[in-house]
Design an enzyme around this catalytic site. Structure first.
Site, PDB file in Angstrom:
ATOM      1  CG  ASP A 132     -12.937   3.171  -2.575  1.00 52.50           C
ATOM      2  OD1 ASP A 132     -11.872   3.780  -2.342  1.00 52.50           O
ATOM      3  OD2 ASP A 132     -13.151   2.010  -2.202  1.00 52.50           O
TER       4      ASP A 132
ATOM      5  CB  THR B 153      -7.106  -1.909   1.249  1.00 47.40           C
ATOM      6  OG1 THR B 153      -7.029  -2.099  -0.162  1.00 47.40           O
ATOM      7  CG2 THR B 153      -6.033  -2.728   1.944  1.00 47.40           C
TER       8      THR B 153
ATOM      9  CE  LYS C  65     -11.553  -1.009  -0.452  1.00 46.16           C
ATOM     10  NZ  LYS C  65     -11.654  -0.170  -1.657  1.00 46.16           N
TER      11      LYS C  65
ATOM     12  CG  ASN D 292     -12.854   3.858   1.498  1.00 46.50           C
ATOM     13  OD1 ASN D 292     -13.787   4.463   2.034  1.00 46.50           O
ATOM     14  ND2 ASN D 292     -11.978   4.469   0.709  1.00 46.50           N
TER      15      ASN D 292
ATOM     16  CG  MET E 168     -26.201 -11.461 -17.009  1.00 46.41           C
ATOM     17  SD  MET E 168     -25.601  -9.782 -17.327  1.00 46.41           S
ATOM     18  CE  MET E 168     -27.143  -8.867 -17.258  1.00 46.41           C
TER      19      MET E 168
ATOM     20  CB  ILE F  63     -10.500   2.110 -10.791  1.00 47.78           C
ATOM     21  CG1 ILE F  63     -10.610   0.594 -10.624  1.00 47.78           C
ATOM     22  CG2 ILE F  63     -11.823   2.705 -11.274  1.00 47.78           C
ATOM     23  CD1 ILE F  63     -11.531   0.179  -9.478  1.00 47.78           C
TER      24      ILE F  63
ATOM     25  CB  SER G 113      -2.537   4.306   2.326  1.00 48.09           C
ATOM     26  OG  SER G 113      -3.546   4.049   1.383  1.00 48.09           O
TER      27      SER G 113
ATOM     28  CG  ASP H 174     -27.542   7.800   4.348  1.00 47.01           C
ATOM     29  OD1 ASP H 174     -27.772   6.919   5.203  1.00 47.01           O
ATOM     30  OD2 ASP H 174     -28.095   8.918   4.348  1.00 47.01           O
TER      31      ASP H 174
ATOM     32  CB  SER I 153      -0.920   0.012   1.222  1.00 46.73           C
ATOM     33  OG  SER I 153      -1.636   1.236   1.283  1.00 46.73           O
TER      34      SER I 153
END
Length: 268
Positions: free
Chosen positions: A100, A60, A64, A85, A151, A209, A15, A76, A13
Site C-alpha cells: 500500500d 483488504t 489486514k 495486504n 493521540m 487515498i 481488484s 520488513d 472490490s
C-alpha cells in the site's frame, strides 16, 4: 495459477477486474477472484485458501492485521506497518507483504517530483497512514507530521514524526506542501470532511487515498479553492501491480490495469 482478494465485505472490490485484464494483456491463463471470508470464519483461513486452490492473495479490510498470526513469514515493510495486504504462497509457506505505502508513493512522485524537500501532513493514524508514512520517510527530508483525532493511536508508532491533533493541524495548514487524507471521511460519497481547509495555502497539493468517489468532498473543496488535487486511484493500481510482481516475478501492464478500473468506475 489462481489468485484472490479476501475481505468482509469484498463484492465491491475492483481488484478482480484489474488483475484479469492484466493477465489477459500478458497472455497469461491465471485467474483472480473475490473471496468473501466473514470475520467469524477467519480462524479457518488456511483451510479456506487451500480448499479454493489459491496460489497467492490480497487482503483488504478488515483482515489486514488479522492475517498476521497465520503467516509463516512477514517482510520488513509489513512488519513496520503492522498490516499485510499481499500474501505469497510457496510450497505451502505463507509470506506476508504490504504494498500500500509503496503503491501510493510511486504515484505521488509523478505528480510531485520534488518529494524530497516537501513538508507533508498526513491525516489519520491507521494502517494506511502508517504504510504511507513509512515509505515517505525513506524519501522526504523534513520530519513528517501526522494528525489524528485521538493521540493514543500514536502509542503503536515507532517512527520519528511530529504527532498532533486534527484541531492543531487546521491551525498550521499553510505550512505544508502536501496534505494526505488517509481517514475514511468521504468514503462512498458520505459528506464527512476530516478538517477545515480555511487556512490552506494555494500552492499545497491536497490528496485523498479514496478513489470511490473519484473526488471526495475533501478534494472538491480543495479544488474549489484552486488547489491541485490527487486521489487514491494510482495507489490502488500500483499496490496491485506490486502484488503481481511479488507473485509472478513479471512486470505488469499498469496502463491496461488503470484503463480497466477507470472503465469500470465510468460504467463502461
Amino acid at each position: 495459477m489462481k489468485y484472490a482478494v479476501i475481505g468482509d465485505p469484498v463484492s465491491h472490490s475492483l481488484s478482480p477486474v484489474m488483475h484479469q485484464v492484466n493477465f489477459k494483456s500478458l497472455n497469461m491463463e491465471d485467474t483472480y477472484e473475490a473471496l468473501h471470508i466473514p470475520t467469524q470464519d477467519f480462524h479457518d483461513i488456511r483451510h479456506i485458501i487451500e480448499d479454493n486452490h489459491i496460489n497467492g492473495f490480497n487482503v483488504t479490510i478488515p483482515h489486514k492485521e488479522r492475517i498476521i498470526p497465520y503467516l509463516d513469514e512477514i517482510n520488513d515493510q509489513a512488519k513496520a506497518v503492522g498490516a499485510v495486504n499481499t500474501v505469497k504462497i510457496i510450497n505451502n509457506k505463507w509470506i506476508g507483504y504490504n504494498t500500500d505505502g509503496i503503491g501510493y508513493v510511486m504515484g505521488l512522485k509523478q505528480v510531485y517530483p520534488d518529494l524530497e524537500n516537501a513538508y507533508v501532513l498526513i491525516l489519520g493514524a491507521g494502517g494506511a497512514s502508517k504504510g504511507i508514512a513509512n515509505e515517505l520517510s525513506k524519501i522526504v527530508q523534513p520530519k513528517l507530521t501526522i494528525a489524528n483525532r485521538t493521540m493514543s493511536r500514536f502509542e503503536t508508532w515507532d517512527m520519528d514524526i511530529n504527532a498532533i491533533s486534527l484541531e492543531q493541524s487546521e491551525q498550521y495548514l499553510d505550512e505544508f506542501d502536501i496534505i494526505i487524507n488517509t481517514t475514511s471521511a468521504g468514503l462512498n460519497n458520505n459528506d464527512d470532511i476530516v478538517i477545515s481547509l480555511d487556512n490552506l495555502s494555494s500552492s499545497t497539493l491536497v490528496s485523498d487515498i479514496i478513489y470511490i468517489p473519484y473526488k471526495t468532498k475533501f478534494l472538491k473543496e480543495a479544488e474549489f479553492k484552486g488547489n491541485t488535487v490527487y486521489n487514491g486511484l494510482d495507489m490502488f493500481i500500483n499496490q496491485g501491480a506490486e502484488s503481481f510482481k511479488i507473485w509472478t516475478g513479471k512486470q505488469p501492464n499498469i496502463l491496461e490495469m488503470k484503463y480497466a478500473v477507470l472503465n469500470k468506475l465510468k460504467g463502461v
